[in-house]
Design an enzyme around this catalytic site. Structure first.
Site, PDB file in Angstrom:
ATOM      1  N   TYR A 167       0.843  -1.205   0.000  1.00  0.00           N
ATOM      2  CA  TYR A 167       0.000   0.000   0.000  1.00  0.00           C
ATOM      3  C   TYR A 167       0.879   1.257   0.000  1.00  0.00           C
ATOM      4  O   TYR A 167       0.650   2.183  -0.772  1.00  0.00           O
ATOM      5  CB  TYR A 167      -0.928  -0.001   1.214  1.00  0.00           C
ATOM      6  CG  TYR A 167      -1.899   1.147   1.208  1.00  0.00           C
ATOM      7  CD1 TYR A 167      -3.099   1.062   0.508  1.00  0.00           C
ATOM      8  CD2 TYR A 167      -1.613   2.334   1.872  1.00  0.00           C
ATOM      9  CE1 TYR A 167      -3.982   2.114   0.474  1.00  0.00           C
ATOM     10  CE2 TYR A 167      -2.492   3.393   1.842  1.00  0.00           C
ATOM     11  CZ  TYR A 167      -3.672   3.287   1.152  1.00  0.00           C
ATOM     12  OH  TYR A 167      -4.545   4.347   1.110  1.00  0.00           O
TER      13      TYR A 167
ATOM     14  N   HIS B 100       1.452   4.211  -3.138  1.00  0.00           N
ATOM     15  CA  HIS B 100       1.242   5.643  -2.956  1.00  0.00           C
ATOM     16  C   HIS B 100       2.516   6.471  -3.142  1.00  0.00           C
ATOM     17  O   HIS B 100       2.458   7.691  -3.122  1.00  0.00           O
ATOM     18  CB  HIS B 100       0.578   5.908  -1.604  1.00  0.00           C
ATOM     19  CG  HIS B 100      -0.879   5.589  -1.654  1.00  0.00           C
ATOM     20  ND1 HIS B 100      -1.352   4.300  -1.510  1.00  0.00           N
ATOM     21  CD2 HIS B 100      -1.952   6.372  -1.901  1.00  0.00           C
ATOM     22  CE1 HIS B 100      -2.667   4.314  -1.642  1.00  0.00           C
ATOM     23  NE2 HIS B 100      -3.053   5.550  -1.892  1.00  0.00           N
TER      24      HIS B 100
ATOM     25  N   TYR C 254      -4.561  17.296   0.318  1.00  0.00           N
ATOM     26  CA  TYR C 254      -4.961  15.912   0.596  1.00  0.00           C
ATOM     27  C   TYR C 254      -3.769  15.119   1.105  1.00  0.00           C
ATOM     28  O   TYR C 254      -2.717  15.089   0.471  1.00  0.00           O
ATOM     29  CB  TYR C 254      -5.519  15.297  -0.695  1.00  0.00           C
ATOM     30  CG  TYR C 254      -6.063  13.896  -0.588  1.00  0.00           C
ATOM     31  CD1 TYR C 254      -6.574  13.380   0.594  1.00  0.00           C
ATOM     32  CD2 TYR C 254      -6.076  13.074  -1.707  1.00  0.00           C
ATOM     33  CE1 TYR C 254      -7.084  12.092   0.662  1.00  0.00           C
ATOM     34  CE2 TYR C 254      -6.589  11.787  -1.659  1.00  0.00           C
ATOM     35  CZ  TYR C 254      -7.088  11.302  -0.462  1.00  0.00           C
ATOM     36  OH  TYR C 254      -7.592  10.039  -0.402  1.00  0.00           O
TER      37      TYR C 254
ATOM     38  N   TRP D  47      -8.477   3.036 -10.368  1.00  0.00           N
ATOM     39  CA  TRP D  47      -7.710   3.113  -9.112  1.00  0.00           C
ATOM     40  C   TRP D  47      -8.463   2.420  -7.975  1.00  0.00           C
ATOM     41  O   TRP D  47      -7.887   1.623  -7.231  1.00  0.00           O
ATOM     42  CB  TRP D  47      -7.428   4.572  -8.758  1.00  0.00           C
ATOM     43  CG  TRP D  47      -6.637   4.735  -7.501  1.00  0.00           C
ATOM     44  CD1 TRP D  47      -7.117   4.949  -6.240  1.00  0.00           C
ATOM     45  CD2 TRP D  47      -5.216   4.682  -7.365  1.00  0.00           C
ATOM     46  NE1 TRP D  47      -6.085   5.032  -5.344  1.00  0.00           N
ATOM     47  CE2 TRP D  47      -4.906   4.875  -6.007  1.00  0.00           C
ATOM     48  CE3 TRP D  47      -4.170   4.494  -8.268  1.00  0.00           C
ATOM     49  CZ2 TRP D  47      -3.599   4.890  -5.525  1.00  0.00           C
ATOM     50  CZ3 TRP D  47      -2.864   4.509  -7.787  1.00  0.00           C
ATOM     51  CH2 TRP D  47      -2.596   4.703  -6.425  1.00  0.00           C
TER      52      TRP D  47
END
Length: 105
Positions: free
Chosen positions: A18, A22, A41, A76
């Site tokens: 993960y 990213h 964000y 995504w």
């Protein structure tokens, strides 16, 4: 701008992957987020898989709806769904938002 905080739970056995995903978010995904009103964000990940997301937006519902209309978001979300626990559907549909109780400007 409204501040939004949300929670999700990443599977402990998928934490490293993960994080890796990213480090290289697709450029068209980044553009779609910006174009649909996601500002400032950030995602924060605890070692047990608790994921905390934070963003600023004029209208969170409109920002979510805008992303839902993009092809890149569909791709995504489909790729990322297996990373999460207790999730039926796409991650962007399973976020638990938190109520803001304090803010120091």
């Amino acid at each position: 701008m409204k501040r939004v905080c949300f929670l999700l739970k990443v599977r402990p056995d998928r934490l490293d992957e993960y994080r890796e995903r990213h480090r290289a978010v697709w450029p068209d995904m980044l553009s779609a987020l910006r174009d649909t009103g996601w500002h400032n964000y950030s995602l924060f990940l605890r070692d047990d898989g608790l994921l905390v997301g934070y963003l600023e937006t004029d209208d969170f519902d409109a920002a979510l709806e805008g992303m839902a209309r993009t092809d890149v978001n569909a791709r995504w979300q489909t790729e990322m769904a297996p990373f999460f626990e207790d999730l039926d559907g796409h991650p962007d549909e399973g976020m638990t938002t938190l109520a803001e109780v304090f803010h120091l400007d």
